[in-house]
Design a protein around this motif. Structure first.
Motif, short mmCIF file in Angstrom:
data_model
loop_
_atom_site.label_atom_id
_atom_site.label_comp_id
_atom_site.label_asym_id
_atom_site.label_seq_id
_atom_site.Cartn_x
_atom_site.Cartn_y
_atom_site.Cartn_z
N GLU A 290 -0.63 -17.23 -2.76
CA GLU A 290 0.30 -18.33 -3.03
C GLU A 290 0.33 -18.66 -4.53
O GLU A 290 1.38 -19.02 -5.07
N HIS A 291 -0.82 -18.52 -5.18
CA HIS A 291 -0.87 -18.75 -6.63
C HIS A 291 -0.04 -17.70 -7.37
O HIS A 291 0.71 -18.02 -8.29
N LEU A 292 -0.18 -16.44 -6.95
CA LEU A 292 0.63 -15.38 -7.56
C LEU A 292 2.12 -15.64 -7.36
O LEU A 292 2.93 -15.44 -8.28
N GLN A 293 2.49 -16.09 -6.17
CA GLN A 293 3.90 -16.35 -5.89
C GLN A 293 4.42 -17.50 -6.73
O GLN A 293 5.58 -17.48 -7.16
N ARG A 294 3.57 -18.49 -6.96
CA ARG A 294 3.99 -19.59 -7.85
C ARG A 294 4.19 -19.11 -9.27
O ARG A 294 4.98 -19.68 -10.03
N LYS A 295 3.48 -18.05 -9.63
CA LYS A 295 3.63 -17.44 -10.96
C LYS A 295 4.77 -16.42 -10.97
O LYS A 295 4.88 -15.60 -11.88
N ASN A 296 5.58 -16.44 -9.93
CA ASN A 296 6.79 -15.61 -9.83
C ASN A 296 6.47 -14.13 -9.65
O ASN A 296 7.15 -13.25 -10.21
N PHE A 297 5.46 -13.83 -8.85
CA PHE A 297 5.13 -12.46 -8.48
C PHE A 297 5.63 -12.18 -7.06
O PHE A 297 5.46 -13.00 -6.16
N ASN A 298 6.27 -11.02 -6.90
CA ASN A 298 6.54 -10.50 -5.56
C ASN A 298 5.31 -9.73 -5.12
O ASN A 298 4.90 -8.78 -5.79
N VAL A 299 4.73 -10.10 -3.98
CA VAL A 299 3.45 -9.52 -3.55
C VAL A 299 3.62 -8.80 -2.22
O VAL A 299 4.30 -9.28 -1.31
N CYS A 300 2.97 -7.63 -2.12
CA CYS A 300 2.95 -6.86 -0.87
C CYS A 300 1.50 -6.65 -0.45
O CYS A 300 0.66 -6.28 -1.28
N GLY A 301 1.19 -6.89 0.80
CA GLY A 301 -0.12 -6.58 1.33
C GLY A 301 -0.20 -5.10 1.70
O GLY A 301 0.68 -4.59 2.39
N VAL A 302 -1.22 -4.40 1.20
CA VAL A 302 -1.41 -2.98 1.51
C VAL A 302 -2.73 -2.86 2.27
O VAL A 302 -3.81 -3.00 1.69
N TYR A 303 -2.63 -2.64 3.57
CA TYR A 303 -3.81 -2.61 4.43
C TYR A 303 -4.21 -1.16 4.70
O TYR A 303 -3.42 -0.39 5.26
N LEU A 304 -5.42 -0.80 4.29
CA LEU A 304 -5.91 0.57 4.49
C LEU A 304 -6.85 0.62 5.70
O LEU A 304 -7.74 -0.22 5.85
N LEU A 305 -6.63 1.62 6.53
CA LEU A 305 -7.50 1.87 7.67
C LEU A 305 -7.90 3.34 7.63
O LEU A 305 -7.04 4.22 7.51
N ASP A 306 -9.18 3.60 7.74
CA ASP A 306 -9.71 4.97 7.71
C ASP A 306 -9.17 5.76 8.90
O ASP A 306 -9.33 5.35 10.05
N SER A 307 -8.51 6.89 8.62
CA SER A 307 -7.95 7.71 9.70
C SER A 307 -9.04 8.24 10.63
O SER A 307 -8.77 8.55 11.80
N GLN A 308 -10.27 8.33 10.13
CA GLN A 308 -11.39 8.75 10.98
C GLN A 308 -11.66 7.73 12.08
O GLN A 308 -12.28 8.03 13.10
N PHE A 309 -11.17 6.52 11.85
CA PHE A 309 -11.35 5.43 12.81
C PHE A 309 -10.43 5.62 14.02
O PHE A 309 -10.73 5.15 15.12
N ILE A 310 -9.30 6.28 13.79
CA ILE A 310 -8.30 6.42 14.86
C ILE A 310 -8.57 7.72 15.62
O ILE A 310 -7.90 8.74 15.42
N THR A 311 -9.56 7.70 16.47
CA THR A 311 -9.90 8.89 17.25
C THR A 311 -9.62 8.71 18.73
O THR A 311 -9.59 9.68 19.48
N ASP A 312 -9.44 7.47 19.16
CA ASP A 312 -9.07 7.24 20.56
C ASP A 312 -8.28 5.95 20.65
O ASP A 312 -8.16 5.20 19.68
N VAL A 313 -7.74 5.67 21.81
CA VAL A 313 -6.78 4.57 21.97
C VAL A 313 -7.43 3.21 21.75
O VAL A 313 -6.80 2.30 21.19
N THR A 314 -8.70 3.04 22.15
CA THR A 314 -9.32 1.74 21.98
C THR A 314 -9.53 1.41 20.50
O THR A 314 -9.34 0.27 20.07
#
Length: 270
Positions: free
Chosen positions: A124-148
């Protein structure tokens, strides 16, 4: 207007490696970005650090002086950052121009982007400073080995999306380490009926209603989808970057400025 990526994700998901590869890619194509370290426990960097939270506070000092453990010490550091948004961060941001592009490399403590308000207030502070912000969420592909594990990853990502209320890009990192990419392909465009069937097979019957609700959440709202990232391929890095740029409208202002200049006006004689 400035532009910013907030790079988040669990510890070990490859956030700093992503930032380093992104910096090298942009340097190769002649584009300028600035990497900011928000991890008070970080020590070594493969990229030039434009701003560093350790200039404000370091984890080692907090642990030594207050007798806190690593996790409690890190949370103390981030709360100290929150208290200094109007002072330290504002002063640091004043060093950058309106159209500069910042990438914030964040710590991996999941509570920071699930329920603790530190990062939300930071955004919110960045946005008040007139920044367009994108969240970039990283998930390790090794984590995705089964449906659960896939459902667990989706819920963690969704939690961050709801907490931060930002345009959001989810990335499956470390794709270069995946031996059988077909296993991952099934989860890039998941079929809800298949998800539900697999969930019911792996979990007790009493969870069937919960499984159905989770499968419908993933399907009906299309809230969570992942982009695979293979750092060996420049095309993969460029594709991810283009998706993020699109979220924060990077480059659109430049297009408008060009269109505003009417070349015919220069040909008009007085």
């Amino acid at each position: 207007m400035g532009y910013a990526q907030l790079v988040i994700g669990p510890a070990g998901s490859g956030k700093s490696t992503y930032c380093s590869s992104l910096y090298q890619h942009c340097e190769a194509i002649g584009r300028t970005i600035h990497i900011v370290n928000l991890d008070p426990a970080a020590e070594n960097f493969d990229y030039p650090v434009a701003m560093d939270i350790r200039e404000l506070i370091s984890l080692d000092d907090v642990m030594e002086e207050l007798g806190l453990g690593p996790n409690g010490g890190l949370m103390y550091c981030m709360e100290h950052l929150e208290e200094n948004l109007d002072d330290w961060l504002t002063e640091e941001l004043d060093n950058y121009l309106d159209d500069d592009y910042l990438v914030f490399d964040c710590p991996g403590q999941i509570e920071l982007f699930s329920h603790v308000p530190v990062l939300r207030n930071f955004v919110e502070h960045l946005q008040r400073k007139n920044f367009n912000v994108c969240g970039v969420y990283l998930l390790d592909s090794q984590f995705i080995t089964d449906v659960t594990k896939f459902i667990s990853g989706c819920m963690a990502s969704l939690s961050a999306m709801v907490q931060l209320e930002l345009p959001h890009v989810n990335i499956l990192s470390k794709m270069d380490l995946v031996k059988n990419k077909r296993d991952i392909d099934d989860y890039l465009n998941p079929e809800p009926r298949v998800l539900l069937s697999e969930l019911n097979q792996t979990m007790a019957p009493k969870f069937e209603k919960l499984n159905k609700a989770l499968a419908e959440l993933v399907d009906e709202y299309s809230m969570v989808s992942f982009i695979p990232l293979d750092l060996r391929k420049e095309s993969s890095i460029q594709y991810v970057l283009s998706q993020i740029d699109n979220c924060i409208q990077y480059g659109e202002d430049a297009d408008v400025k060009v269109k505003d200049l009417d070349p015919e006006e220069d040909d008009l004689s007085p």
